[in-house]
Design a protein around this motif. Structure first.
Motif, PDB file in Angstrom:
ATOM      1  N   GLY A   1       0.830  -1.198   0.000  1.00  0.00           N
ATOM      2  CA  GLY A   1       0.000   0.000   0.000  1.00  0.00           C
ATOM      3  C   GLY A   1       0.860   1.242   0.000  1.00  0.00           C
ATOM      4  O   GLY A   1       1.649   1.462   0.927  1.00  0.00           O
ATOM      5  N   LEU A   2       0.714   2.070  -1.041  1.00  0.00           N
ATOM      6  CA  LEU A   2       1.451   3.321  -1.154  1.00  0.00           C
ATOM      7  C   LEU A   2       0.454   4.473  -1.204  1.00  0.00           C
ATOM      8  O   LEU A   2      -0.558   4.410  -1.903  1.00  0.00           O
ATOM      9  CB  LEU A   2       2.316   3.333  -2.421  1.00  0.00           C
ATOM     10  N   ASP A   3       0.766   5.537  -0.506  1.00  0.00           N
ATOM     11  CA  ASP A   3      -0.150   6.667  -0.331  1.00  0.00           C
ATOM     12  C   ASP A   3       0.524   7.944  -0.843  1.00  0.00           C
ATOM     13  O   ASP A   3       1.236   8.587  -0.088  1.00  0.00           O
ATOM     14  CB  ASP A   3      -0.490   6.778   1.162  1.00  0.00           C
ATOM     15  N   THR A   4       0.272   8.340  -2.091  1.00  0.00           N
ATOM     16  CA  THR A   4      -0.506   7.711  -3.137  1.00  0.00           C
ATOM     17  C   THR A   4       0.266   7.772  -4.454  1.00  0.00           C
ATOM     18  O   THR A   4       0.306   6.808  -5.178  1.00  0.00           O
ATOM     19  CB  THR A   4      -1.880   8.402  -3.280  1.00  0.00           C
ATOM     20  N   PHE A   5       0.859   8.949  -4.765  1.00  0.00           N
ATOM     21  CA  PHE A   5       1.582   9.121  -6.037  1.00  0.00           C
ATOM     22  C   PHE A   5       3.072   8.915  -5.785  1.00  0.00           C
ATOM     23  O   PHE A   5       3.698   9.705  -5.067  1.00  0.00           O
ATOM     24  CB  PHE A   5       1.313  10.500  -6.625  1.00  0.00           C
ATOM     25  N   ALA A   6       3.616   7.860  -6.356  1.00  0.00           N
ATOM     26  CA  ALA A   6       5.015   7.526  -6.084  1.00  0.00           C
ATOM     27  C   ALA A   6       5.708   7.059  -7.348  1.00  0.00           C
ATOM     28  O   ALA A   6       5.171   6.239  -8.104  1.00  0.00           O
ATOM     29  CB  ALA A   6       5.103   6.452  -5.007  1.00  0.00           C
ATOM     30  N   ASP A   7       6.927   7.585  -7.574  1.00  0.00           N
ATOM     31  CA  ASP A   7       7.846   7.054  -8.576  1.00  0.00           C
ATOM     32  C   ASP A   7       8.782   6.099  -7.854  1.00  0.00           C
ATOM     33  O   ASP A   7       9.358   6.456  -6.806  1.00  0.00           O
ATOM     34  CB  ASP A   7       8.644   8.175  -9.241  1.00  0.00           C
ATOM     35  N   ILE A   8       8.947   4.909  -8.402  1.00  0.00           N
ATOM     36  CA  ILE A   8       9.704   3.852  -7.718  1.00  0.00           C
ATOM     37  C   ILE A   8      10.976   3.569  -8.517  1.00  0.00           C
ATOM     38  O   ILE A   8      10.913   3.244  -9.712  1.00  0.00           O
ATOM     39  CB  ILE A   8       8.856   2.578  -7.590  1.00  0.00           C
ATOM     40  N   TYR A   9      12.127   3.701  -7.858  1.00  0.00           N
ATOM     41  CA  TYR A   9      13.423   3.496  -8.493  1.00  0.00           C
ATOM     42  C   TYR A   9      14.165   2.371  -7.776  1.00  0.00           C
ATOM     43  O   TYR A   9      14.194   2.312  -6.538  1.00  0.00           O
ATOM     44  CB  TYR A   9      14.282   4.758  -8.409  1.00  0.00           C
ATOM     45  N   LEU A  10      14.784   1.509  -8.548  1.00  0.00           N
ATOM     46  CA  LEU A  10      15.669   0.492  -7.995  1.00  0.00           C
ATOM     47  C   LEU A  10      16.997   0.574  -8.730  1.00  0.00           C
ATOM     48  O   LEU A  10      17.042   0.481  -9.965  1.00  0.00           O
ATOM     49  CB  LEU A  10      15.066  -0.914  -8.150  1.00  0.00           C
ATOM     50  N   ASN A  11      18.043   0.776  -7.944  1.00  0.00           N
ATOM     51  CA  ASN A  11      19.400   0.859  -8.498  1.00  0.00           C
ATOM     52  C   ASN A  11      19.473   1.859  -9.651  1.00  0.00           C
ATOM     53  O   ASN A  11      20.072   1.611 -10.703  1.00  0.00           O
ATOM     54  CB  ASN A  11      19.877  -0.526  -8.951  1.00  0.00           C
ATOM     55  N   GLY A  12      18.829   3.006  -9.442  1.00  0.00           N
ATOM     56  CA  GLY A  12      18.913   4.103 -10.392  1.00  0.00           C
ATOM     57  C   GLY A  12      17.930   4.037 -11.533  1.00  0.00           C
ATOM     58  O   GLY A  12      17.882   4.960 -12.359  1.00  0.00           O
ATOM     59  N   LYS A  13      17.120   2.979 -11.657  1.00  0.00           N
ATOM     60  CA  LYS A  13      16.196   2.825 -12.780  1.00  0.00           C
ATOM     61  C   LYS A  13      14.756   2.963 -12.297  1.00  0.00           C
ATOM     62  O   LYS A  13      14.371   2.428 -11.256  1.00  0.00           O
ATOM     63  CB  LYS A  13      16.383   1.465 -13.447  1.00  0.00           C
ATOM     64  N   LEU A  14      13.963   3.692 -13.070  1.00  0.00           N
ATOM     65  CA  LEU A  14      12.541   3.820 -12.772  1.00  0.00           C
ATOM     66  C   LEU A  14      11.851   2.493 -13.087  1.00  0.00           C
ATOM     67  O   LEU A  14      11.858   2.036 -14.224  1.00  0.00           O
ATOM     68  CB  LEU A  14      11.921   4.936 -13.612  1.00  0.00           C
ATOM     69  N   ILE A  15      11.270   1.869 -12.079  1.00  0.00           N
ATOM     70  CA  ILE A  15      10.635   0.561 -12.291  1.00  0.00           C
ATOM     71  C   ILE A  15       9.116   0.619 -12.168  1.00  0.00           C
ATOM     72  O   ILE A  15       8.432  -0.363 -12.472  1.00  0.00           O
ATOM     73  CB  ILE A  15      11.182  -0.493 -11.308  1.00  0.00           C
ATOM     74  N   GLY A  16       8.576   1.731 -11.725  1.00  0.00           N
ATOM     75  CA  GLY A  16       7.123   1.807 -11.618  1.00  0.00           C
ATOM     76  C   GLY A  16       6.648   3.178 -11.189  1.00  0.00           C
ATOM     77  O   GLY A  16       7.392   3.955 -10.583  1.00  0.00           O
TER      78      GLY A  16
ATOM     79  N   THR B   1      19.685  -0.321  -3.878  1.00  0.00           N
ATOM     80  CA  THR B   1      19.100   0.889  -3.298  1.00  0.00           C
ATOM     81  C   THR B   1      17.730   1.104  -3.917  1.00  0.00           C
ATOM     82  O   THR B   1      17.590   1.206  -5.138  1.00  0.00           O
ATOM     83  CB  THR B   1      19.985   2.117  -3.543  1.00  0.00           C
ATOM     84  N   LEU B   2      16.731   1.155  -3.053  1.00  0.00           N
ATOM     85  CA  LEU B   2      15.345   1.386  -3.454  1.00  0.00           C
ATOM     86  C   LEU B   2      14.946   2.790  -3.024  1.00  0.00           C
ATOM     87  O   LEU B   2      15.137   3.170  -1.856  1.00  0.00           O
ATOM     88  CB  LEU B   2      14.439   0.352  -2.783  1.00  0.00           C
ATOM     89  N   ILE B   3      14.412   3.575  -3.949  1.00  0.00           N
ATOM     90  CA  ILE B   3      13.986   4.943  -3.662  1.00  0.00           C
ATOM     91  C   ILE B   3      12.547   5.115  -4.129  1.00  0.00           C
ATOM     92  O   ILE B   3      12.195   4.737  -5.250  1.00  0.00           O
ATOM     93  CB  ILE B   3      14.894   5.982  -4.357  1.00  0.00           C
ATOM     94  N   LEU B   4      11.731   5.664  -3.266  1.00  0.00           N
ATOM     95  CA  LEU B   4      10.357   6.015  -3.610  1.00  0.00           C
ATOM     96  C   LEU B   4      10.203   7.514  -3.479  1.00  0.00           C
ATOM     97  O   LEU B   4      10.476   8.087  -2.403  1.00  0.00           O
ATOM     98  CB  LEU B   4       9.347   5.314  -2.701  1.00  0.00           C
TER      99      LEU B   4
END
Length: 837
Positions: free
Chosen positions: A96-111, A133-136
Motif C-alpha cells: 500500500g502506497l499513499d498515493t503518487f510515487a515514482d519507484i526506483y531500484l538501483n537508479g532505474k525507474l521501475i514503476g 538501493t530502493l527509492i520512492l
C-alpha cells in the motif's frame, strides 16, 4: 521454495520541494546524515516525523494546523538492502502506497503508483543485485490535485475524487469547527502504509487461486473446490496438491491436479456449519495448497473456509443455514486517519466491543474507507461477524471515463480475489450514498458514475464471485434512493422530511450526535470544559446547543448540532457532565426507539417475514478522529450511552413497550431457537418504591419472531409518573431480560436518591439498589488514568429487587471502580484486581 522477505528495517526519509527533480543515482549516493531513520516500515511520513519529535503529538487527535507543512512537500523514502541469492524470478511487492510515487531500484525507474487502493508487484529480476538501493519519490497529493482540471461536464463532482484516495484525506476548509471526520486544520497522509516485500520466486509460482466451500440446501452435502493459476519457468512435472483439515485439525482428504486451472474437488459430508454470531459456532476448515515441480516444493498457501448456505428470498431478508437471520451492527470508519498504517490493538479492541454488543454484522464504509488487512477478515471469520463490504466510492457522483473505470475495475478485481473465500463475507456494495448524495443536491440530473455501479462491478462479480449478493449503493432500492419501504434506508429524519420511515425495511445508517464521555472531551478540546459564563441554555439567537469550544470539534456543515437526540426533554445542565448526559442519553433514546421498532418489525405481530423490518446498523461505530459527532464509541474507544443502547437493543431476546395510541408489551426473539417462559408486567411507583398491577403471561416465541404479550388497555389509565416494568423468565426460572420504560419526558420525573449495593466477584460486579436507579454510570481509574475501562453493560436502569451482573472486560489489571445513578448524590466505589487466568 518461494521466499517472502519483509523489507521493514533500514528505511530513511527526507523532504524535497515539489519543483525539485531527483537523480536517483545521486540520491542513492547521498550520505544519510540529512535523512531521518524510520524505526520500521510500514510507516507514513507523519509517523516518522512524530517519532523524531518533529511534530506536535496533538496532530494525532485532530489539531493539525501545525503539521500542515508536511503535506506541501514531496518526500523520499530510501532503503539499502542486500539480495545475495535472487529467485528464479524476483519481485518487489508494495502492499500500500499513499498515493503518487515514482519507484526506483538501483537508479532505474521501475514503476509509477497512482492509486491508494491497490498494491503493486514489480518484476525486478533483471535489475536486482547483491546490494541494492530502493527509492520512492512521493509527490505531495495536494500539488497533484491542484494541477488537475475538473472537466465542465463533471462539475457536480467533488474535485478530490479525481484522485483515487479517501475523499476525507482532502478535507475542504470547514471555516469553523472540524471537517466531517474531525480534523481542525488540514491533514493528508503520505508514504508507505502497508508492508514492502522482496519475493524470491521458484521455478513454479502461484499467480491466482480460488478456494470455495459450497453447501447444498440439504445442509449435509458440502464440497470444497480449489483452482490454482500460475506459471512454470521451465518444463517439468507439475503437481498441485490440496489437503483439507476439519476444524479440529483432522485430515479429511488430499487431491492432486496436474495442470494450472484444473479444478480440485473434495466432497465434505455433514460438515460442521458456520453460523453468524448469536446463532451457533463458527468452525473453519483449513485448506493447504502446495505446488511441486519435479517433486520439489516451489510454492504454497493456506486458507480457512466455512460451510454455510446463504439465501435471500426478499430484500435484505437473509436465511442462513435454514434460519432467518436479521442483521444487527454498525457502520465502520477507518480505525484512525492520522496514519493509514494498520494498528492491530485498535482493531482488536473495536472487534471486542462489537462482539460484546451482540453485533452480527459490520458495514465497511466505502466513503473514506481503506483496504483492511487479511487478519481483520480472518478474525471476523473466527468470531462469526458478517461483513458488508463496499467498493471505495462515497457520497455523490464520481468520474466515469474509461481511464477511471479501468482503475475501479483493477481495485475491484484485487479486492474480490483477496476476500471471496471468507465465510464472513455476506455481500458487496458499490459504495456509500452515491445515488442518494446525487439526489440530495442534483435531483434532476443523471448520476455520473452510476454506470460503474450498474455494469462494471456486477460484471466483475459475475466473473469472480458469482452468487453473492451485490447492492448497488447504500441506500438504494425503492422509488428514490432513500425510500424506507424497500432496500435500505439512512435515517436522515433529523434533518430531512420524508414519508414511510416508521417501519423501514432495513436501517443501514441510524445517526444522531453527541459529545463523547467527559474525560475524552477534556482531552480533545482547547479551553475549559465548562467555559466561564456559559449557562447551558440554548435560546433564540444562540448558534449552538453546546459550548463553542465543544463545537470546534464538530462538523458544522454536516449539521452535527442539529442531528442530536431530543436533549430538550432532559433537565437543563449547569455543568459539563450533566450537559454531556443530556446529549448522550437522548442519542441513546433515539437508538433505543428505532431499534425496538425494527425488532418488533411492524405495528402488529402477525406480519410475514417479507414485510417485517430486517435489521439495523448504527452510524457510526467508531471515530477516525476525535470529535463531537455520531460514533457510539469514541476515538479512544470509550463506550457511552449510545453504545450501550445498541447493546441492549441487539440482545437476542428483548422485551419492549410500544407506546402509541395504545401501549403494547412485546417479547422479541432473534436467538436461533424457540423461547418459552413467563413474562411479568407491573407498574412501578418511584415515590412509594412499590410495584402494582402485576400480571404474568406464559409466552412462546419462535426464532426471528416477535409477539405482543399484552396491551395495557386493561389498566384504563394510570399516572405517567409510574414506570412500565417487565421481566421475562425462561422455564427454569432464569431471568433472560427486563425492560423499563417511560410514558413522559425525562425532565417531568422526580428521580429518587438511590443507593447502590455493589460487590465484586472475580471480574463481575454484582449490583442492587434500594430505590429506582436511573442510568447507572460505571467509571474506573487505574493508577489515576480513567481511560481503557470496558464493561459488559453500563448506563442502565435498575429497579429494587433486581440484580444486575456486569463483567469487567478489557485488560486493565486493577483499579477503583465507581458507580452512581445519574440523579443520585451517592457514589459507590469498589476496588478491583483482575482474576488471573
Amino acid at each position: 521454495m518461494k521466499e517472502q522477505v519483509l523489507l521493514a528495517h533500514g528505511w530513511h526519509i527526507r523532504s524535497l520541494e515539489p519543483a525539485d527533480v531527483i537523480d536517483p543515482a545521486v540520491t542513492a549516493a547521498e550520505p544519510l546524515t540529512e535523512w531521518l531513520a524510520a524505526a520500521e516500515v510500514p510507516a507514513e511520513v507523519h509517523d516518522i516525523l512524530l517519532s523524531h519529535g518533529k511534530l506536535d503529538p496533538e496532530f494525532q487527535i485532530g489539531w493539525c494546523e501545525s503539521a500542515a507543512w508536511v503535506t506541501k512537500l514531496d518526500w523520499l523514502y530510501r532503503l539499502d538492502f542486500p539480495c545475495e541469492t535472487p529467485g528464479v524470478r524476483t519481485y518487489l511487492r508494495f502492499g500500500g502506497l499513499d498515493t503518487f510515487a515514482d519507484i526506483y531500484l538501483n537508479g532505474k525507474l521501475i514503476g509509477k503508483h497512482n492509486d491508494f487502493y491497490v498494491s503493486d508487484k514489480i518484476d525486478v529480476s533483471e535489475i536486482i543485485a547483491p546490494q541494492n538501493t530502493l527509492i520512492l519519490h512521493f509527490h505531495n497529493t495536494l500539488g497533484v490535485l491542484d494541477a488537475m482540471e475538473l472537466p465542465e461536464e463533471w462539475a457536480p463532482i467533488d474535485k478530490c475524487k479525481l484522485i483515487r484516495k479517501s475523499c476525507h484525506d482532502f478535507p475542504s476548509d470547514p471555516g469553523e469547527g472540524s471537517t466531517y471526520l474531525g480534523i481542525v486544520g488540514y491533514h493528508t497522509p503520505i508514504g508507505i502504509y502497508e508492508p514492502v516485500e522482496l519475493i524470491l520466486a521458484d521455478e513454479a509460482e502461484i499467480t491466482c487461486d480460488e478456494v470455495r466451500a459450497t453447501l447444498r440446501d440439504d445442509l449435509v452435502t458440502g464440497a470444497l473446490r480449489v483452482t490454482v493459476s500460475g506459471v512454470c519457468h521451465r518444463d517439468g512435472d507439475l503437481n498441485i496438491k490440496a489437503t483439507l483439515y476439519d476444524p479440529e485439525g483432522t485430515l479429511i482428504g488430499e487431491a492432486v491436479a496436474h495442470a494450472w486451472d484444473e479444478e480440485i474437488g473434495f466432497p465434505v459430508m455433514h460438515p460442521q456449519l458456520w453460523w453468524p454470531a448469536g446463532y451457533g459456532a463458527h468452525p473453519l476448515y483449513r485448506a493447504e495448497i502446495e505446488v511441486f515441480l519435479d517433486g520439489r516444493l516451489c510454492d504454497k498457501f493456506t486458507k480457512e473456509v466455512g460451510f454455510r448456505r446463504i439465501e435471500q428470498p426478499y430484500s435484505f431478508g437473509f436465511v442462513i443455514n435454514g434460519k432467518n437471520v436479521r442483521l444487527w451492527g454498525a457502520c465502520m470508519d477507518p480505525f484512525q486517519a492520522y496514519t493509514h498504517v494498520w494498528q492491530h490493538d485498535r482493531v482488536w479492541r473495536v472487534l471486542d466491543m462489537a462482539e460484546n454488543a451482540h453485533f452480527n454484522i459490520l458495514r465497511l464504509w466505502g466513503e473514506g474507507g481503506i483496504p483492511y488487512r487479511d487478519e481483520f477478515y480472518e478474525e471476523c471469520d473466527r468470531r462469526g461477524i458478517l461483513l458488508w463490504q463496499e467498493f471505495f466510492h462515497g457520497h455523490g457522483m464520481f468520474p466515469d471515463s474509461e481511464e477511471y473505470r479501468k482503475l475501479y475495475r483493477r481495485e475491484g478485481r484485487e479486492l474480490i480475489l483477496r476476500l471471496r473465500h471468507h465465510a464472513c463475507l455476506l455481500m458487496w456494495c458499490g459504495g456509500n450514498e452515491c445515488v442518494m448524495g446525487s439526489e440530495f443536491f442534483f435531483r434532476d440530473q443523471p448520476v455520473i458514475g452510476k454506470v460503474v455501479l450498474q455494469e462494471d462491478y456486477p460484471a466483475l462479480l459475475a466473473e469472480l464471485d458469482p452468487g453473492r449478493y451485490y447492492h448497488l449503493t447504500s441506500p438504494t432500492g425503492g422509488e428514490w434512493a432513500n425510500d424506507p419501504r424497500i432496500g435500505d434506508n439512512h435515517t436522515y429524519d433529523c434533518i430531512w422530511q420524508y414519508p414511510f420511515y416508521e417501519y423501514p425495511n432495513f436501517i443501514s445508517e441510524d445517526i444522531r450526535t453527541s459529545p463523547p464521555v467527559l474525560h475524552s472531551l477534556k482531552r480533545i478540546i482547547h479551553g475549559d470544559v465548562w467555559p466561564e459564563g456559559y449557562d447551558g441554555k440554548f435560546s433564540s439567537g444562540d448558534r449552538f446547543p453546546m459550548p463553542e469550544n465543544w463545537m470546534q470539534r464538530s462538523c458544522h456543515g454536516a449539521k452535527g448540532h442539529v442531528k442530536t437526540g431530543p436533549y430538550w426533554e432532559y433537565y437543563d445542565a449547569d455543568n459539563a457532565a450533566d450537559h454531556i448526559y443530556r446529549f448522550g442519553a437522548s442519542y441513546a433514546q433515539v437508538l433505543r426507539d428505532n431499534i425496538e421498532r425494527i425488532r418488533m418489525g411492524g405495528p402488529t405481530d402477525n406480519l410475514p417475514p417479507a414485510i417485517r423490518s430486517k435489521g439495523h446498523l448504527s452510524c457510526k461505530f467508531n471515530d477516525t478522529w476525535p470529535k463531537c459527532y455520531c460514533a457510539t464509541i469514541d476515538y479512544f474507544h470509550e463506550a457511552f450511552h449510545p453504545y450501550y443502547a445498541t447493546l441492549r437493543g441487539y440482545a437476542p431476546v428483548i422485551l419492549c413497550f410500544d407506546i402509541r395510541n395504545e401501549i403494547h408489551l412485546w417479547l422479541v426473539n432473534d436467538s436461533p431457537e424457540t423461547i418459552r417462559g413467563t413474562v411479568t408486567f407491573a407498574l412501578f411507583d418511584m415515590t412509594t418504591n412499590e410495584f402494582s398491577c402485576e400480571r404474568r403471561v406464559p409466552m412462546e416465541v419462535a426464532n426471528s419472531g416477535g409477539k405482543i404479550v399484552m396491551d395495557l388497555n386493561w389498566l384504563k389509565y394510570f399516572e405517567k409518573q409510574k414506570l412500565l416494568y417487565a421481566r421475562f423468565e425462561d422455564e427454569e426460572g432464569r431471568v433472560i431480560c427486563t425492560a423499563v420504560d417511560y410514558c413522559d419526558v425525562e425532565r417531568h420525573y422526580a428521580f429518587p436518591d438511590a443507593k447502590l449495593d455493589v460487590t465484586c466477584e472475580g471480574d463481575d460486579l454484582v449490583i442492587r439498589t434500594d430505590r429506582f436507579a436511573r442510568c447507572v454510570e460505571i467509571l474506573g481509574e487505574c493508577d489515576g488514568d480513567p481511560f481503557g475501562w470496558f464493561f459488559s453493560d453500563n448506563y442502565f436502569d435498575l429497579v429494587p429487587g433486581d440484580e444486575k451482573r456486569v463483567k469487567i472486560r478489557g485488560k486493565l489489571p486493577h483499579g477503583t471502580i465507581s458507580l452512581r445513578p445519574h440523579y443520585s448524590a451517592h457514589t459507590t466505589t469498589v476496588d478491583f484486581v483482575r482474576a488471573r487466568g
